[in-house]
Design a protein around this motif. Structure first.
Motif, PDB file in Angstrom:
ATOM      1  N   PHE A  79       0.978   0.254  13.614  1.00 31.24           N
ATOM      2  CA  PHE A  79       0.419   0.197  12.036  1.00 31.24           C
ATOM      3  C   PHE A  79      -1.016   0.871  12.155  1.00 31.24           C
ATOM      4  O   PHE A  79      -1.704   0.226  12.767  1.00 31.24           O
ATOM      5  CB  PHE A  79       0.640  -0.782  11.282  1.00 31.24           C
ATOM      6  N   LEU A  80      -1.258   1.917  11.438  1.00 27.51           N
ATOM      7  CA  LEU A  80      -2.641   2.564  11.388  1.00 27.51           C
ATOM      8  C   LEU A  80      -3.337   2.003  10.227  1.00 27.51           C
ATOM      9  O   LEU A  80      -4.434   2.345   9.804  1.00 27.51           O
ATOM     10  CB  LEU A  80      -2.669   3.953  11.834  1.00 27.51           C
ATOM     11  N   GLY A  81      -2.503   2.255   9.034  1.00 28.23           N
ATOM     12  CA  GLY A  81      -3.065   2.247   7.725  1.00 28.23           C
ATOM     13  C   GLY A  81      -1.934   2.736   6.606  1.00 28.23           C
ATOM     14  O   GLY A  81      -0.781   2.508   6.775  1.00 28.23           O
ATOM     15  N   TRP A  82      -2.597   3.079   5.583  1.00 31.57           N
ATOM     16  CA  TRP A  82      -1.694   3.621   4.295  1.00 31.57           C
ATOM     17  C   TRP A  82      -2.426   4.822   3.780  1.00 31.57           C
ATOM     18  O   TRP A  82      -3.708   4.886   3.819  1.00 31.57           O
ATOM     19  CB  TRP A  82      -1.107   2.587   3.369  1.00 31.57           C
ATOM     20  N   CYS A  83      -1.576   5.590   3.010  1.00 31.02           N
ATOM     21  CA  CYS A  83      -2.199   6.594   2.251  1.00 31.02           C
ATOM     22  C   CYS A  83      -1.542   6.767   0.826  1.00 31.02           C
ATOM     23  O   CYS A  83      -0.011   6.412   1.056  1.00 31.02           O
ATOM     24  CB  CYS A  83      -2.299   7.895   2.876  1.00 31.02           C
ATOM     25  N   THR A  84      -1.998   7.257  -0.031  1.00 29.03           N
ATOM     26  CA  THR A  84      -1.202   7.242  -1.550  1.00 29.03           C
ATOM     27  C   THR A  84      -1.577   8.484  -2.234  1.00 29.03           C
ATOM     28  O   THR A  84      -2.618   9.185  -1.901  1.00 29.03           O
ATOM     29  CB  THR A  84      -1.850   6.136  -2.504  1.00 29.03           C
ATOM     30  N   PHE A  85      -0.532   8.767  -2.821  1.00 24.18           N
ATOM     31  CA  PHE A  85      -0.552  10.013  -3.791  1.00 24.18           C
ATOM     32  C   PHE A  85      -0.361   9.278  -5.029  1.00 24.18           C
ATOM     33  O   PHE A  85       0.748   9.072  -5.210  1.00 24.18           O
ATOM     34  CB  PHE A  85       0.371  10.821  -3.600  1.00 24.18           C
ATOM     35  N   ASN A  86      -1.219   9.440  -6.027  1.00 26.57           N
ATOM     36  CA  ASN A  86      -0.742   8.390  -7.511  1.00 26.57           C
ATOM     37  C   ASN A  86      -1.708   9.454  -8.556  1.00 26.57           C
ATOM     38  O   ASN A  86      -2.186  10.405  -8.382  1.00 26.57           O
ATOM     39  CB  ASN A  86      -1.537   7.070  -7.387  1.00 26.57           C
ATOM     40  N   GLY A  87      -0.902   8.662  -9.840  1.00 25.79           N
ATOM     41  CA  GLY A  87      -1.508   9.370 -11.045  1.00 25.79           C
ATOM     42  C   GLY A  87      -0.719  10.748 -11.395  1.00 25.79           C
ATOM     43  O   GLY A  87      -1.353  11.439 -12.150  1.00 25.79           O
ATOM     44  N   TRP A  88       0.264  10.892 -10.640  1.00 19.05           N
ATOM     45  CA  TRP A  88       0.822  12.478 -10.720  1.00 19.05           C
ATOM     46  C   TRP A  88       1.043  12.523 -12.390  1.00 19.05           C
ATOM     47  O   TRP A  88       1.707  11.787 -13.009  1.00 19.05           O
ATOM     48  CB  TRP A  88       2.310  12.537 -10.098  1.00 19.05           C
ATOM     49  N   ASN A  89       0.712  13.565 -12.839  1.00 13.78           N
ATOM     50  CA  ASN A  89       0.857  14.181 -14.171  1.00 13.78           C
ATOM     51  C   ASN A  89       1.446  15.605 -14.049  1.00 13.78           C
ATOM     52  O   ASN A  89       1.105  16.504 -13.775  1.00 13.78           O
ATOM     53  CB  ASN A  89      -0.611  14.280 -14.749  1.00 13.78           C
ATOM     54  N   PRO A  90       3.022  15.418 -14.367  1.00 17.86           N
ATOM     55  CA  PRO A  90       3.724  16.790 -14.281  1.00 17.86           C
ATOM     56  C   PRO A  90       3.240  17.831 -15.180  1.00 17.86           C
ATOM     57  O   PRO A  90       3.214  19.113 -14.880  1.00 17.86           O
ATOM     58  CB  PRO A  90       5.041  16.495 -14.396  1.00 17.86           C
ATOM     59  N   THR A  91       2.685  17.569 -16.297  1.00 19.78           N
ATOM     60  CA  THR A  91       2.270  18.164 -17.532  1.00 19.78           C
ATOM     61  C   THR A  91       1.079  19.070 -16.791  1.00 19.78           C
ATOM     62  O   THR A  91       0.956  20.432 -17.080  1.00 19.78           O
ATOM     63  CB  THR A  91       2.151  17.601 -18.653  1.00 19.78           C
ATOM     64  N   PHE A  92      -0.079  18.327 -16.478  1.00 19.79           N
ATOM     65  CA  PHE A  92      -1.107  19.146 -16.041  1.00 19.79           C
ATOM     66  C   PHE A  92      -1.097  19.661 -14.458  1.00 19.79           C
ATOM     67  O   PHE A  92      -1.854  19.951 -13.935  1.00 19.79           O
ATOM     68  CB  PHE A  92      -2.292  17.975 -15.992  1.00 19.79           C
ATOM     69  N   ARG A  93      -0.090  19.183 -13.643  1.00 24.13           N
ATOM     70  CA  ARG A  93       0.337  19.125 -12.314  1.00 24.13           C
ATOM     71  C   ARG A  93      -0.660  18.833 -11.516  1.00 24.13           C
ATOM     72  O   ARG A  93      -1.357  19.651 -10.610  1.00 24.13           O
ATOM     73  CB  ARG A  93       0.521  20.716 -12.342  1.00 24.13           C
ATOM     74  N   SER A  94      -1.205  17.455 -11.632  1.00 23.82           N
ATOM     75  CA  SER A  94      -2.258  17.053 -10.948  1.00 23.82           C
ATOM     76  C   SER A  94      -1.899  15.624 -10.612  1.00 23.82           C
ATOM     77  O   SER A  94      -1.029  15.078 -10.951  1.00 23.82           O
ATOM     78  CB  SER A  94      -3.554  16.918 -12.144  1.00 23.82           C
ATOM     79  N   ALA A  95      -2.897  15.066  -9.642  1.00 26.70           N
ATOM     80  CA  ALA A  95      -2.623  13.728  -9.106  1.00 26.70           C
ATOM     81  C   ALA A  95      -3.900  13.403  -8.158  1.00 26.70           C
ATOM     82  O   ALA A  95      -4.685  14.058  -7.989  1.00 26.70           O
ATOM     83  CB  ALA A  95      -1.504  13.619  -7.945  1.00 26.70           C
ATOM     84  N   SER A  96      -3.850  12.122  -7.588  1.00 23.53           N
ATOM     85  CA  SER A  96      -5.112  11.613  -6.890  1.00 23.53           C
ATOM     86  C   SER A  96      -4.505  11.332  -5.768  1.00 23.53           C
ATOM     87  O   SER A  96      -3.349  10.894  -5.469  1.00 23.53           O
ATOM     88  CB  SER A  96      -5.800  10.571  -7.730  1.00 23.53           C
ATOM     89  N   LEU A  97      -5.527  11.238  -4.465  1.00 28.61           N
ATOM     90  CA  LEU A  97      -5.292  11.071  -3.285  1.00 28.61           C
ATOM     91  C   LEU A  97      -5.998   9.850  -2.607  1.00 28.61           C
ATOM     92  O   LEU A  97      -7.272   9.768  -3.120  1.00 28.61           O
ATOM     93  CB  LEU A  97      -5.737  12.191  -2.516  1.00 28.61           C
ATOM     94  N   GLY A  98      -5.577   9.240  -1.908  1.00 28.42           N
ATOM     95  CA  GLY A  98      -6.236   8.007  -1.388  1.00 28.42           C
ATOM     96  C   GLY A  98      -5.835   7.496  -0.148  1.00 28.42           C
ATOM     97  O   GLY A  98      -4.733   7.694   0.437  1.00 28.42           O
ATOM     98  N   TYR A  99      -6.567   6.580   0.764  1.00 28.93           N
ATOM     99  CA  TYR A  99      -6.155   6.331   2.083  1.00 28.93           C
ATOM    100  C   TYR A  99      -6.924   5.243   2.523  1.00 28.93           C
ATOM    101  O   TYR A  99      -8.152   4.862   2.089  1.00 28.93           O
ATOM    102  CB  TYR A  99      -6.307   7.583   3.163  1.00 28.93           C
ATOM    103  N   CYS A 100      -6.469   4.302   3.406  1.00 26.69           N
ATOM    104  CA  CYS A 100      -7.143   3.275   4.166  1.00 26.69           C
ATOM    105  C   CYS A 100      -6.445   3.150   5.571  1.00 26.69           C
ATOM    106  O   CYS A 100      -5.459   3.104   5.806  1.00 26.69           O
ATOM    107  CB  CYS A 100      -6.827   1.992   3.098  1.00 26.69           C
ATOM    108  N   LEU A 101      -7.392   3.206   6.388  1.00 28.48           N
ATOM    109  CA  LEU A 101      -7.176   3.141   7.676  1.00 28.48           C
ATOM    110  C   LEU A 101      -7.928   2.029   8.461  1.00 28.48           C
ATOM    111  O   LEU A 101      -9.068   1.591   8.130  1.00 28.48           O
ATOM    112  CB  LEU A 101      -7.270   4.411   8.706  1.00 28.48           C
ATOM    113  N   SER A 102      -7.233   1.207   9.532  1.00 23.48           N
ATOM    114  CA  SER A 102      -7.832   0.389  10.236  1.00 23.48           C
ATOM    115  C   SER A 102      -9.138   0.819  11.410  1.00 23.48           C
ATOM    116  O   SER A 102      -8.971   2.082  11.474  1.00 23.48           O
ATOM    117  CB  SER A 102      -6.856  -0.410  11.250  1.00 23.48           C
TER     118      SER A 102
END
Length: 187
Positions: A79-102
Motif C-alpha cells: 500500500f502506497l496511498g490513494w488517488c481520487t478523481f472527483n467532482g465529475w461534471n458531465p455537462t462541463f466535462r470537468s473534474a478534480s484530481l487529488g492524491y495522498c502518498l505515504s
C-alpha cells in the motif's frame, strides 16, 4: 448514474478500487501528521474517519461523481496511498484530481505515475475537457507533480484553508484535454 471504478496498471503500480480491507493502511496514512501537513484537514485521530472515507468512496462511484483508488506497488502489492478523481461534471466535462502518498513512497515518481494513469483513464473514458487540482503553496513537491503532468498554475486561493489554527493559501492548477493530448504525442 453509477461510475465503475477502474483497476489500472502502470509499469510499477496497480491502482484499484478502495476496499474495506484497506482500513488499517488508510488510517495509518491519514493519521500521519507529516503526510497531512499540507492537507485541508487535520490528521485522523478517530477510526470512525476510515468508515466515512470508505463510505464516501462507495458513494462517489454509486452517484457517478468520481473514483477513488488505492495505489499499490505492483511488485509486492504494498500500500502506497490513494488517488481520487472527483467532482465529475458531465455537462462541463470537468473534474478534480487529488492524491495522498505515504512517506515511504515520496520522491520515487509514484504520485506522477499514479495520477498520470488516472488522468489517462478519465480523459479517455469520460471525454473530459478540463481537470483541476489544488496544492498548498508550501507544498513544492505536489506542485512539481502537477507540472510534470502538464498542469498549468492558474492562480492562488488566498487563505482558503485553516487547519489546526494555521492559515494557508492554495495554488489552483488546470489541465485541458488539448494540452494533455499534445503532451502525450510529444512525450
Amino acid at each position: 448514474m453509477a461510475l465503475p471504478t477502474p483497476t489500472l496498471d502502470t509499469a510499477r503500480l496497480r491502482l484499484r478500487p478502495v476496499a474495506d480491507t484497506d482500513a488499517d493502511d488508510l488510517f495509518a496514512l491519514n493519521s500521519d501528521a507529516e503526510v497531512l501537513r499540507y492537507w485541508d484537514s487535520p490528521p485522523w485521530t478517530d477510526r470512525s474517519a476510515v468508515e466515512r472515507f470508505l463510505a464516501g468512496s462507495r458513494r462517489m462511484a454509486e452517484d457517478g461523481t468520481g473514483a477513488r483508488l488505492v495505489i499499490e506497488r505492483g511488485s509486492d502489492q504494498a500500500f502506497l496511498g490513494w488517488c481520487t478523481f472527483n467532482g465529475w461534471n458531465p455537462t462541463f466535462r470537468s473534474a478534480s484530481l487529488g492524491y495522498c502518498l505515504s512517506r515511504t513512497a515520496w520522491g520515487q515518481g509514484y504520485a506522477t505515475e499514479a495520477a498520470g494513469a488516472l488522468l489517462g483513464w478519465a480523459f479517455g473514458a469520460l471525454d473530459l475537457n478540463r481537470v483541476q487540482a489544488e496544492a498548498d503553496t508550501r507544498n513544492g513537491a505536489s506542485a512539481r507533480v502537477l507540472e510534470k503532468l502538464g498542469f498549468v498554475r492558474e492562480g492562488t486561493l488566498r487563505e482558503d484553508c485553516i487547519v489546526n489554527g494555521v492559515v494557508s493559501d492554495s495554488w489552483v492548477y488546470g489541465l485541458l484535454r488539448r494540452d494533455w493530448e499534445k503532451q502525450r504525442t510529444l512525450g
